[in-house]
Design a protein around this motif. Sequence first.
Motif, PDB file in Angstrom:
ATOM      1  N   VAL A 233     105.260-135.488 -86.755  1.00 29.36           N
ATOM      2  CA  VAL A 233     105.049-134.170 -86.151  1.00 29.36           C
ATOM      3  C   VAL A 233     103.906-133.424 -86.839  1.00 29.36           C
ATOM      4  N   LEU A 234     103.196-132.602 -86.065  1.00 31.72           N
ATOM      5  CA  LEU A 234     102.177-131.702 -86.589  1.00 31.72           C
ATOM      6  C   LEU A 234     102.370-130.340 -85.941  1.00 31.72           C
ATOM      7  N   LEU A 235     102.240-129.266 -86.731  1.00 29.48           N
ATOM      8  CA  LEU A 235     102.454-127.912 -86.235  1.00 29.48           C
ATOM      9  C   LEU A 235     101.133-127.154 -86.114  1.00 29.48           C
ATOM     10  N   GLY A 236     101.059-126.285 -85.115  1.00 32.30           N
ATOM     11  CA  GLY A 236      99.895-125.415 -84.930  1.00 32.30           C
ATOM     12  C   GLY A 236     100.329-123.964 -84.988  1.00 32.30           C
ATOM     13  N   ALA A 237      99.802-123.203 -85.937  1.00 38.29           N
ATOM     14  CA  ALA A 237     100.202-121.802 -86.137  1.00 38.29           C
ATOM     15  C   ALA A 237      99.286-120.884 -85.331  1.00 38.29           C
ATOM     16  N   ALA A 238      99.563-120.765 -84.031  1.00 35.01           N
ATOM     17  CA  ALA A 238      98.729-119.947 -83.150  1.00 35.01           C
ATOM     18  C   ALA A 238      99.245-118.518 -83.017  1.00 35.01           C
ATOM     19  N   ASP A 239     100.218-118.147 -83.846  1.00 41.43           N
ATOM     20  CA  ASP A 239     100.646-116.744 -83.910  1.00 41.43           C
ATOM     21  C   ASP A 239      99.789-116.080 -84.977  1.00 41.43           C
ATOM     22  N   THR A 240      98.696-115.452 -84.553  1.00 39.73           N
ATOM     23  CA  THR A 240      97.741-114.870 -85.498  1.00 39.73           C
ATOM     24  C   THR A 240      97.872-113.355 -85.613  1.00 39.73           C
ATOM     25  N   PHE A 241      98.862-112.782 -84.964  1.00 41.89           N
ATOM     26  CA  PHE A 241      99.006-111.334 -84.961  1.00 41.89           C
ATOM     27  C   PHE A 241     100.086-110.849 -85.927  1.00 41.89           C
ATOM     28  N   ARG A 242     101.123-111.631 -86.105  1.00 42.24           N
ATOM     29  CA  ARG A 242     102.189-111.215 -87.013  1.00 42.24           C
ATOM     30  C   ARG A 242     101.845-111.633 -88.433  1.00 42.24           C
ATOM     31  N   ALA A 243     101.935-110.700 -89.345  1.00 40.89           N
ATOM     32  CA  ALA A 243     101.616-110.973 -90.740  1.00 40.89           C
ATOM     33  C   ALA A 243     102.520-112.071 -91.290  1.00 40.89           C
ATOM     34  N   ALA A 244     101.905-113.026 -91.956  1.00 41.62           N
ATOM     35  CA  ALA A 244     102.609-114.123 -92.642  1.00 41.62           C
ATOM     36  C   ALA A 244     103.264-115.122 -91.701  1.00 41.62           C
ATOM     37  N   ALA A 245     103.008-115.043 -90.398  1.00 46.17           N
ATOM     38  CA  ALA A 245     103.622-115.998 -89.473  1.00 46.17           C
ATOM     39  C   ALA A 245     103.164-117.426 -89.777  1.00 46.17           C
ATOM     40  N   ALA A 246     101.858-117.574 -90.051  1.00 43.25           N
ATOM     41  CA  ALA A 246     101.329-118.914 -90.327  1.00 43.25           C
ATOM     42  C   ALA A 246     101.922-119.489 -91.607  1.00 43.25           C
ATOM     43  N   GLU A 247     102.035-118.644 -92.637  1.00 39.44           N
ATOM     44  CA  GLU A 247     102.624-119.121 -93.888  1.00 39.44           C
ATOM     45  C   GLU A 247     104.093-119.467 -93.714  1.00 39.44           C
ATOM     46  N   GLN A 248     104.785-118.691 -92.915  1.00 36.46           N
ATOM     47  CA  GLN A 248     106.198-118.969 -92.650  1.00 36.46           C
ATOM     48  C   GLN A 248     106.350-120.331 -91.980  1.00 36.46           C
ATOM     49  N   LEU A 249     105.498-120.597 -90.992  1.00 35.78           N
ATOM     50  CA  LEU A 249     105.559-121.877 -90.292  1.00 35.78           C
ATOM     51  C   LEU A 249     105.205-123.029 -91.227  1.00 35.78           C
ATOM     52  N   ALA A 250     104.162-122.828 -92.045  1.00 36.87           N
ATOM     53  CA  ALA A 250     103.752-123.879 -92.980  1.00 36.87           C
ATOM     54  C   ALA A 250     104.861-124.192 -93.977  1.00 36.87           C
ATOM     55  N   THR A 251     105.604-123.172 -94.378  1.00 42.49           N
ATOM     56  CA  THR A 251     106.719-123.387 -95.305  1.00 42.49           C
ATOM     57  C   THR A 251     107.813-124.225 -94.662  1.00 42.49           C
ATOM     58  N   TRP A 252     108.138-123.922 -93.407  1.00 43.97           N
ATOM     59  CA  TRP A 252     109.120-124.726 -92.673  1.00 43.97           C
ATOM     60  C   TRP A 252     108.664-126.185 -92.616  1.00 43.97           C
ATOM     61  N   GLY A 253     107.405-126.396 -92.286  1.00 41.13           N
ATOM     62  CA  GLY A 253     106.899-127.755 -92.175  1.00 41.13           C
ATOM     63  C   GLY A 253     106.904-128.496 -93.502  1.00 41.13           C
ATOM     64  N   PRO A 270      93.886-117.361 -81.150  1.00 45.68           N
ATOM     65  CA  PRO A 270      95.012-118.304 -81.090  1.00 45.68           C
ATOM     66  C   PRO A 270      94.696-119.551 -80.279  1.00 45.68           C
ATOM     67  N   ALA A 271      93.882-119.398 -79.237  1.00 46.42           N
ATOM     68  CA  ALA A 271      93.538-120.560 -78.419  1.00 46.42           C
ATOM     69  C   ALA A 271      92.745-121.581 -79.231  1.00 46.42           C
ATOM     70  N   SER A 272      91.864-121.092 -80.108  1.00 45.61           N
ATOM     71  CA  SER A 272      91.066-122.002 -80.942  1.00 45.61           C
ATOM     72  C   SER A 272      91.954-122.774 -81.912  1.00 45.61           C
ATOM     73  N   ILE A 273      92.932-122.081 -82.491  1.00 41.16           N
ATOM     74  CA  ILE A 273      93.840-122.752 -83.433  1.00 41.16           C
ATOM     75  C   ILE A 273      94.678-123.792 -82.704  1.00 41.16           C
ATOM     76  N   ALA A 274      95.152-123.444 -81.515  1.00 41.54           N
ATOM     77  CA  ALA A 274      95.929-124.402 -80.725  1.00 41.54           C
ATOM     78  C   ALA A 274      95.084-125.629 -80.400  1.00 41.54           C
ATOM     79  N   PHE A 275      93.822-125.395 -80.037  1.00 40.63           N
ATOM     80  CA  PHE A 275      92.902-126.498 -79.717  1.00 40.63           C
ATOM     81  C   PHE A 275      92.725-127.405 -80.933  1.00 40.63           C
ATOM     82  N   GLU A 276      92.487-126.799 -82.112  1.00 42.24           N
ATOM     83  CA  GLU A 276      92.274-127.589 -83.327  1.00 42.24           C
ATOM     84  C   GLU A 276      93.530-128.358 -83.720  1.00 42.24           C
ATOM     85  N   ALA A 277      94.689-127.763 -83.499  1.00 38.33           N
ATOM     86  CA  ALA A 277      95.940-128.449 -83.835  1.00 38.33           C
ATOM     87  C   ALA A 277      96.115-129.701 -82.987  1.00 38.33           C
TER      88      ALA A 277
END
Length: 402
Positions: A233-253, A270-277
Amino acid sequence: MNQTLAIILYIVIGLAVVGGLIPVFLKARKNTQNYTGPRDANDPAPVDSAGTGTLLEDRPGAQAPPSGMETSGLEAQGVDTAEPAAPAAPALEKPLPVEGRLVRLRARLSKSNNALGKGLLALLSRDTIDESVWEEVEETLLLADIGTDSTMDLVDTLRERVKVLGVRSPEHVQAMLREELIKLVDPTMDRSLNIGRHDGRPAVLMVVGVNGVGKTTTVGKLARVLVAEDKDVLLGAADTFRAAAAEQLATWGARVGVPTVKSDVDGADPASIAFEAVKAGIEQEVDVVMVDTAGRLQNKVGLMDELGKVKRVIEKQATVDEVLLVLDATTGQNGLSQAKVFSDVVNITGIVLTKLDGTAKGGIVVAIQKTLGVPVKLIGLGEGADDLAPFDAENFVDALLS
């Protein structure tokens, strides 16, 4: 003559003083060096990263010099100057098997205060079932958010069966309720997740929903479900508006060894991050890429349009195989209105129902499936990391009626 002796005496005293200072000066020179830039990687005495020119071997707790070099004063005093060992990498967690989750979630639901199953059993087990009882049955079903049409259908069916059978023992009532509720929940719907690689590409899952329903947590828990099934599995953190959302997701992963593609820039596209993921998932030949998106109110047209953009950008290089809408079961009919809007924008393929802890609002399972024709695919019944499991119609009804 006396003057000559005095001069000689002064010279001798001066030489003695100078001779005593020379060792002190030389010793001081041994412990200072000019900082002229980074040292060679093989140098056993690295320079302070702050660039102050202070050598690490001259500071408390620094690395001891190699054998043959002069020891520092700290070592002479018995102070341990050895460099501490690097901390060991944390061991990866092993998610619980899916089968074990189903048993545990069913047990938790059956022990909870579910008004739907217990209320209906109590009403239909009375010695006399008159019109007032049927009205209470209707009220119980409506409060459970099953929906008006489904409630009327179920009451009419139950009324007819009770009249024909003429028996109301708890066993008969439970069997009758089980059959009718299973029909409402509809076990024929396809609740499988499309998580298989195809056309040389990974399966792509988008997770959407309004603010505060727990999308990021759901993505993290779903990653554990997939890892338990031996998926890469690979995760894409495309929630760029909520503070620390990306770090929260990375911690889960990181807890289960799943990498996360994210941006360190606040407010990134967010679309760019989703594309890169998805691009990284294709290059690394993973099985599944899951994209977490920002929470948005269903009545905000601009935000909903942006969600559609994220999906279109992903589809430039891969198909979006699943769009999972996360709903809070306690929101009832509000969740149904949310589902309608999201379905229009990104074509929802499945529902993840959280906080389905046996409250009356659990009837939203029936209402949402009947209205949208979209199955509930996953349910959550707690705060634990492994409290997410595939939804099963019969298990759900059996837990309600336990």
